[in-house]
Design a protein around this motif. Structure first.
Motif, PDB file in Angstrom:
ATOM      1  N   SER A   1       0.820  -1.209   0.000  1.00  0.00           N
ATOM      2  CA  SER A   1       0.000   0.000   0.000  1.00  0.00           C
ATOM      3  C   SER A   1       0.856   1.262   0.000  1.00  0.00           C
ATOM      4  O   SER A   1       0.339   2.371   0.036  1.00  0.00           O
ATOM      5  N   TYR A   2       2.176   1.109  -0.013  1.00  0.00           N
ATOM      6  CA  TYR A   2       3.135   2.215  -0.018  1.00  0.00           C
ATOM      7  C   TYR A   2       2.899   3.115   1.187  1.00  0.00           C
ATOM      8  O   TYR A   2       2.862   4.338   1.086  1.00  0.00           O
ATOM      9  N   ASP A   3       2.767   2.497   2.345  1.00  0.00           N
ATOM     10  CA  ASP A   3       2.499   3.224   3.585  1.00  0.00           C
ATOM     11  C   ASP A   3       3.811   3.372   4.362  1.00  0.00           C
ATOM     12  O   ASP A   3       4.228   2.484   5.100  1.00  0.00           O
ATOM     13  N   GLY A   4       4.482   4.517   4.183  1.00  0.00           N
ATOM     14  CA  GLY A   4       5.782   4.731   4.798  1.00  0.00           C
ATOM     15  C   GLY A   4       5.734   4.753   6.311  1.00  0.00           C
ATOM     16  O   GLY A   4       6.656   4.263   6.972  1.00  0.00           O
ATOM     17  N   THR A   5       4.663   5.314   6.874  1.00  0.00           N
ATOM     18  CA  THR A   5       4.540   5.376   8.331  1.00  0.00           C
ATOM     19  C   THR A   5       4.447   3.975   8.926  1.00  0.00           C
ATOM     20  O   THR A   5       5.151   3.638   9.891  1.00  0.00           O
ATOM     21  N   ALA A   6       3.570   3.148   8.345  1.00  0.00           N
ATOM     22  CA  ALA A   6       3.426   1.774   8.833  1.00  0.00           C
ATOM     23  C   ALA A   6       4.711   0.985   8.636  1.00  0.00           C
ATOM     24  O   ALA A   6       5.088   0.154   9.472  1.00  0.00           O
ATOM     25  N   LEU A   7       5.424   1.260   7.550  1.00  0.00           N
ATOM     26  CA  LEU A   7       6.679   0.552   7.288  1.00  0.00           C
ATOM     27  C   LEU A   7       7.728   0.919   8.339  1.00  0.00           C
ATOM     28  O   LEU A   7       8.480   0.049   8.800  1.00  0.00           O
ATOM     29  N   SER A   8       7.768   2.176   8.731  1.00  0.00           N
ATOM     30  CA  SER A   8       8.704   2.605   9.778  1.00  0.00           C
ATOM     31  C   SER A   8       8.379   1.933  11.103  1.00  0.00           C
ATOM     32  O   SER A   8       9.287   1.551  11.869  1.00  0.00           O
ATOM     33  N   GLU A   9       7.090   1.786  11.391  1.00  0.00           N
ATOM     34  CA  GLU A   9       6.684   1.101  12.618  1.00  0.00           C
ATOM     35  C   GLU A   9       7.122  -0.359  12.587  1.00  0.00           C
ATOM     36  O   GLU A   9       7.586  -0.905  13.602  1.00  0.00           O
ATOM     37  N   CYS A  10       6.972  -0.999  11.434  1.00  0.00           N
ATOM     38  CA  CYS A  10       7.416  -2.385  11.291  1.00  0.00           C
ATOM     39  C   CYS A  10       8.920  -2.489  11.481  1.00  0.00           C
ATOM     40  O   CYS A  10       9.422  -3.432  12.113  1.00  0.00           O
TER      41      CYS A  10
END
Length: 381
Positions: A82-91
């Motif tokens: 989904s190209y979700d940078g915020t969620a990726l940083s959390e992961c």
């Protein structure tokens, strides 16, 4: 899932530069260890414990670890596609905390792929390739720079977008790039993936920007800017307005480009470089030199600072030497920057410098080189 421990064992053994004989001596036959490492045999829990103990590695198969690993990997793949940078940083933050357990359980291949993706290092996951399904293999191919193969392995809006961006950055066939990006937009729209819709429209606009097709560029940017406003993505809006002003500069609309770059409240090295070029074209030499002075000690995130400063140095050289076309030093500087742009940056950077390279070749009567450059350059304007 149960065959994954073999990949962990093989990777740990190779990192230690141990032979198979050295690892399995007194535990099992070399041929059986080989089958375990290749995923062709499922070892018993007792045998795994012995092999991991000899490697001085833990192996986690408790319910809590597996549940946490499953939940993290699902969130990671959702964030990527989904190209979700915020969620990726959390992961990424959670992966850092859980690395020990994740890399020593049946989710080890997913952990390796997550680390590879976040660090942009395909080598971190390549040992686990035999254990990847098409979705995971597609992400590995993307990391390896094989974006169109990735898209074919796992067709989706995100991978179509990545293939389209790759085609845009390489130049050559913008028709193909736009087709990929349009496909991404349509798939994203069908799934309600607004972020991917925005990026697909923005990069379609970028394709037309590189071709100096202002009308088509603006058409796509208008849609993308509406989406960016809805998503609160001010960075994307800034990017598009910058590109639109750059296109005006490259098509000879110097006054319009100057109005944009001179009005910016916050500058980067490259925006000051563009401002200096606008001033150079408009005969505002003192203002151009002032912009270059301001850029001189400013770091650049992209392109790398050293290259950005060399681009600025070219403008300064032209301003300080009215006979620059007669000076070999200028030609050497120009051609070196042009070659580096073609080698290490998206093709638009080299395209920006193309008119000056052709000017140099013409002034120095290197007509054949000018012809070959026009013939072979990836962007046809």
């Amino acid at each position: 899932m149960r065959l994954y421990p073999g990949a962990v064992i093989r990777q740990a053994r190779e990192e230690r530069q141990w032979s198979q004989e050295g690892l399995c001596s007194g535990i099992c036959a070399v041929s059986y260890l080989s089958k375990i490492e290749q995923g062709k045999a499922e070892a018993s829990p007792e045998l795994l414990r012995l092999l991991f103990a000899r490697l001085e590695l833990a192996w986690y198969d408790d319910e809590e670890t597996l549940l946490q690993a499953k939940e993290l990997t699902e969130r990671f793949y959702e964030a990527v596609f989904s190209y979700d940078g915020t969620a990726l940083s959390e992961c990424e933050a959670e992966l850092t905390v859980q690395t020990e357990r994740l890399t020593h359980c049946v989710y080890a291949p997913d952990a390796a792929l997550m680390q590879a993706f976040l660090q942009k290092d395909a080598a971190l996951a390549e040992a686990f390739e035999p254990y990847f399904d098409n979705m995971r293999l597609a992400l590995l191919r993307l990391l390896q720079g094989r974006d169109e193969e990735a898209m074919r392995l796992y067709p989706c809006a995100y991978l179509s977008l990545m293939a389209g961006i790759g085609a845009y950055e390489r130049g050559g066939s913008y028709t193909h790039a736009v087709e990929l990006l349009r496909s991404s937009y349509e798939q994203a729209a069908a799934n309600g993936e607004a972020r991917l819709m925005l990026l697909a429209q923005m990069y379609m606009g970028n394709c037309y920007c590189n071709q100096r097709n202002i009308e088509e560029m603006n058409a796509h940017y208008r849609i993308a800017i509406r989406l960016a406003h809805a998503l609160g993505d001010t960075e994307a809006i800034v990017h598009m307005r910058y590109n639109a002003a750059s296109a005006q500069l490259e098509t000879g609309k110097y006054d319009a480009a100057y109005r944009y770059f001179s009005a910016l409240e916050t500058h980067t090295v490259m925006s000051l470089h563009k401002l200096a070029v606008c001033c150079e074209k408009l005969g505002k030499s003192e203002e151009a030199l002032d912009a270059l002075d301001r850029a001189e000690n400013m770091p650049s995130e992209y392109p790398p600072t050293a290259l950005a400063q060399r681009m600025c140095a070219l403008v300064r050289f032209r301003l300080e030497h009215t006979d620059y076309l007669r000076l070999a030093e200028y030609g050497e500087m120009l051609l070196a920057v042009f070659a580096e742009c073609r080698r290490s940056l998206p093709i638009g950077y080299a395209s920006f410098h193309l008119p000056w390279v052709l000017e140099w070749y013409t002034a120095s009567r290197q007509y054949r080189l000018a012809y070959e450059l026009i013939r072979d350059f990836p962007i046809k304007i």
